[in-house]
Write an enzyme that holds these catalytic residues in place. Structure first.
Site, PDB file in Angstrom:
ATOM      1  N   PHE A 181      13.138  -8.980   2.704  1.00  0.00           N
ATOM      2  CA  PHE A 181      13.408 -10.335   2.224  1.00  0.00           C
ATOM      3  C   PHE A 181      14.486 -10.955   3.105  1.00  0.00           C
ATOM      4  O   PHE A 181      15.591 -10.436   3.210  1.00  0.00           O
ATOM      5  CB  PHE A 181      13.877 -10.347   0.767  1.00  0.00           C
ATOM      6  CG  PHE A 181      14.090 -11.745   0.264  1.00  0.00           C
ATOM      7  CD1 PHE A 181      13.016 -12.496  -0.207  1.00  0.00           C
ATOM      8  CD2 PHE A 181      15.342 -12.347   0.321  1.00  0.00           C
ATOM      9  CE1 PHE A 181      13.199 -13.811  -0.631  1.00  0.00           C
ATOM     10  CE2 PHE A 181      15.519 -13.660  -0.101  1.00  0.00           C
ATOM     11  CZ  PHE A 181      14.447 -14.388  -0.576  1.00  0.00           C
TER      12      PHE A 181
ATOM     13  N   ASP B 184      20.425  -8.244   9.036  1.00  0.00           N
ATOM     14  CA  ASP B 184      20.594  -9.231   7.970  1.00  0.00           C
ATOM     15  C   ASP B 184      21.458  -8.612   6.873  1.00  0.00           C
ATOM     16  O   ASP B 184      20.971  -7.863   6.022  1.00  0.00           O
ATOM     17  CB  ASP B 184      19.212  -9.631   7.438  1.00  0.00           C
ATOM     18  CG  ASP B 184      19.290 -10.592   6.255  1.00  0.00           C
ATOM     19  OD1 ASP B 184      20.380 -10.737   5.668  1.00  0.00           O
ATOM     20  OD2 ASP B 184      18.248 -11.170   5.905  1.00  0.00           O
TER      21      ASP B 184
ATOM     22  N   LYS C 200      26.340 -14.913   0.642  1.00  0.00           N
ATOM     23  CA  LYS C 200      26.583 -14.362  -0.707  1.00  0.00           C
ATOM     24  C   LYS C 200      28.061 -14.040  -0.963  1.00  0.00           C
ATOM     25  O   LYS C 200      28.860 -14.955  -1.078  1.00  0.00           O
ATOM     26  CB  LYS C 200      25.689 -13.136  -0.920  1.00  0.00           C
ATOM     27  CG  LYS C 200      24.207 -13.531  -1.139  1.00  0.00           C
ATOM     28  CD  LYS C 200      23.390 -12.331  -1.590  1.00  0.00           C
ATOM     29  CE  LYS C 200      21.943 -12.671  -1.842  1.00  0.00           C
ATOM     30  NZ  LYS C 200      21.683 -13.026  -3.229  1.00  0.00           N
TER      31      LYS C 200
ATOM     32  N   THR D  22      24.092 -31.108  10.746  1.00  0.00           N
ATOM     33  CA  THR D  22      25.146 -32.039  10.357  1.00  0.00           C
ATOM     34  C   THR D  22      26.409 -31.296   9.932  1.00  0.00           C
ATOM     35  O   THR D  22      27.502 -31.629  10.367  1.00  0.00           O
ATOM     36  CB  THR D  22      24.674 -32.959   9.217  1.00  0.00           C
ATOM     37  OG1 THR D  22      23.580 -33.739   9.696  1.00  0.00           O
ATOM     38  CG2 THR D  22      25.786 -33.895   8.762  1.00  0.00           C
TER      39      THR D  22
END
Lengths: 439, 439
Positions: free
Chosen positions: B157, B266, B297, B321
């Site tokens: 995931f 990751d 997280k 941005t």
């Protein structure tokens, strides 16, 4: 500097003294004070250190919300349903009643597109996913991973994640070396100015673009990659402040309806009043609302509105850990209060009309340097004739104390806060004129 | 409730009373107080209302930063370079010195992958993009939009934007009906427990997976879609808390090196201490750092570290941005101070060992109900033998006052805050045991 050395900081313009910046004026690390008409890439609704936003930040009752970020789709705070409800009452585009918050404009676009795909496929299939859909999707293969496409426009900018980048066609340096989805794009009108002089030509150009949209949708359908959604900005900002007329958008919506493509209006830059309307698409007098309206920037929280029929019928389909950020919603509420209380949409119309009149004066006086002044509200731009001096004009204006943005290959764009007043427009206009005089 | 009616709220579990939640205990809207071992999907480093985080939120000096979000890649605040520098000093994985902040874990992965593509293509081409690269990229066509791929793993995931979703293979309901990039995935080891009993089988399974990685990379190269990056979680969390050994990861890094694929770790869920190491990959004893380490997280801000040679050589290639959110960095600084001051990595090792011992006891007593207790630190899980009762177990445990998470098809996962103590583990263990007794 550290930013440059440690990350990809080549684009850093200067560092800001956030404590001493105030209202329309930004102060840099050396103490220089500038009228800021770009406002952090169009994302400050009320300029710097607005007392109402400082009050939100300082309210001890908000500290808990700042100190423990919730997973909004699983464990929202108890006041969150009411907050959502109030926000929807306050700002929902006419006819839309469903909204979800997100982290930024890009992920709002990503998720709106996902909802459009889910709806397109559910309708095609007639219900929820089959076992074959589920198992093939785990392999990134059809029918579970359908080869649908999204249509965007030449000159568009919708963000820079992979899918959004595939939909963006504004600048090659954003796209090069990054694999793209094989999604199509149509031409976006390229108006000639002054509009009154070129009515016929501009209408013909819009019709040409609309015909091309129909052609691409038909072609993609016949080749097995139907266009499940069309995404468009009300004004192509990053691409060069290109405009189209209400006629164009009404017809585009009609094409979407006929072809069962979702009509997604990306209002990330145009939302929250800068065009003189809260939503830029209000100016189009659409017979029904867009299927999706995405937002971010001046609204502080990202998110999107959508028609009820586009809401997924199963859980966990539109989901991520945070699904937005409650402190941003607190700020958004305060922004909306100030806009209402101080009549900032009216102010933006007034200041914008003043700015546009001044830009038209300037281009009449310096046709060799600038042209094509345009824009509703304060969402204005003007083209520099010689694109080779665009950066120099921006830099000289900045040296005289006014910060502005550029876009496309040769445009100066103005994105002030909603507290921008006519006398600020005068300062901008005087500075621009004296810079052009010296060219 | 409003959340359900107005957005896709099917997954809402309950609403939180954020003012009255404290430390390891969450309080719901009805006043129920629960030991929270899931902590907003593993994203609360210090639980609820930690005094140091409240102090940051209440500090009037931070109000300006909260009230005007900067566009960090153009106009960062004057203290931001130093903050970045300090963060890098404080937490950079050994050997890495470059970092950029981002909004969330998903956009961290998206941008790390983009940098990997840029580097792969630049090396292949020998320098900056050519005119042909630039012009073809604007059409979403090669050579400017190369057909490179990223390899991920079955059960992985990595997020739910289009590209990240193409890399995720944990649950079909996340993926179905959404078009996917044609990117490959390899098997991830599926360990048998207890580890000591199955050393040989588990090693063989890891070798099988590694061989498959080599095979896929060779195949994709020969078919014109070379694997520019391999992305992997140290522990597959959402997919079911699947583990692999340091041997596996060292060999995977070696394969990446040989094939010139970027090795992206990751650590969105494993970062910031829960495994007993600040970064889970520290446990692997790698001969050199990963090419990228992404995070979010518990670290509150998203972002990623990367090797210098993966830094783009031109501006505006990695850009959006906001590029992160300074208030999150303020919170991150406070979190790191507390971890250091209170020795929370040590605590996590102690509490984790206690939790694991208890889980092993329970599975010895109830082998018909649970098995495969596993996990470093407090990053623990246990499988429910009958996946049909997984939701019931979680719900019964919750009714007894302990909130926990689930993952994969039949796992209970524990993701407490770093302030989780052995006596909290006892409460969790007692509650789980009494729930199993009653099954």
């Amino acid at each position: 500097m550290g930013v440059h050395r440690r990350q990809n900081g080549y684009t850093v313009n200067f560092c800001v003294d956030s404590h001493n910046s105030l209202g329309n004026y930004v102060v840099d690390a050396d103490g220089n004070r500038m009228l800021d008409t770009f406002c952090q890439i169009s994302s400050l609704p009320l300029g710097y250190n607005h007392p109402d936003l400082l009050a939100v930040a300082r309210d001890p009752n908000n500290a808990s919300v700042l100190a423990a970020r919730p997973a909004l789709a699983m464990y929202p705070n108890m006041d969150y349903p009411e907050k959502l409800e109030n926000l929807i009452q306050a700002i929902a585009p006419r006819g839309l009643k469903h909204m979800t918050t997100m982290m930024c404009g890009t992920c709002s676009n990503e998720n709106a597109i996902k909802q459009a795909f889910i709806r397109y496929r559910s309708r095609e299939r007639g219900g929820n996913p089959t076992e074959e859909d589920l198992s093939s999707s785990m392999l990134n293969e059809g029918p579970g991973s359908p080869s649908y496409s999204v249509l965007s426009f030449d000159g568009a900018f919708h963000g820079r994640t992979f899918a959004c980048l595939s939909l963006s066609h504004s600048k090659a340096i954003h796209k090069v070396d990054i694999p793209a989805m094989n999604w199509p794009f149509a031409p976006f009108p390229r108006f000639k100015y002054p509009l009154k002089e070129f009515e016929k030509e501009n209408r013909a150009d819009e019709d040409r673009c609309l015909a091309k949209v129909r052609e691409i949708i038909a072609e993609k359908k016949s080749t097995g990659s139907p266009v499940a959604a069309v995404i468009i900005e009300p004004i192509q900002a990053e691409g060069g402040d290109y405009h189209a007329s209400p006629y164009f958008f009404r017809n585009l919506q009609q094409i979407c309806k006929e072809t069962e493509s979702a009509f997604i209006v990306d209002e990330v830059q145009t939302c929250c009043g800068a065009t003189g309307y809260f939503w830029a698409h209000e100016a189009w007098d659409l017979p029904e609302p867009p299927d999706f309206v995405t937002f971010s920037k001046k609204l502080i929280s990202g998110g999107y509105f959508f028609k009820e029929e586009y809401g997924p019928k199963l859980g966990a389909r539109i989901f991520n850990t945070w699904m937005g950020d409650p402190p941003k919603v607190l700020m958004m509420e305060a922004v909306l209060d100030v806009i209402r209380r101080e009549g900032l949409l009216d102010l933006t119309r007034t200041s914008g009309a003043h700015l546009m009149a001044g830009l038209e004066d300037i281009q009449a006086k310096y046709p060799q340097h600038v042209r094509n002044a345009r824009g509703p509200g304060t969402f204005c731009a003007i083209d520099v004739v010689d694109s080779g001096v665009l950066a120099k004009v921006a830099s000289n204006v900045r040296d005289k104390g006014v910060l502005l943005g550029t876009c496309g290959t040769n445009s100066l764009r103005f994105r002030p806060a909603l507290i921008f007043q006519p006398h600020h427009a005068d300062i901008l206009l005087d500075t621009l004129e004296s810079t052009l005089q010296e060219l």
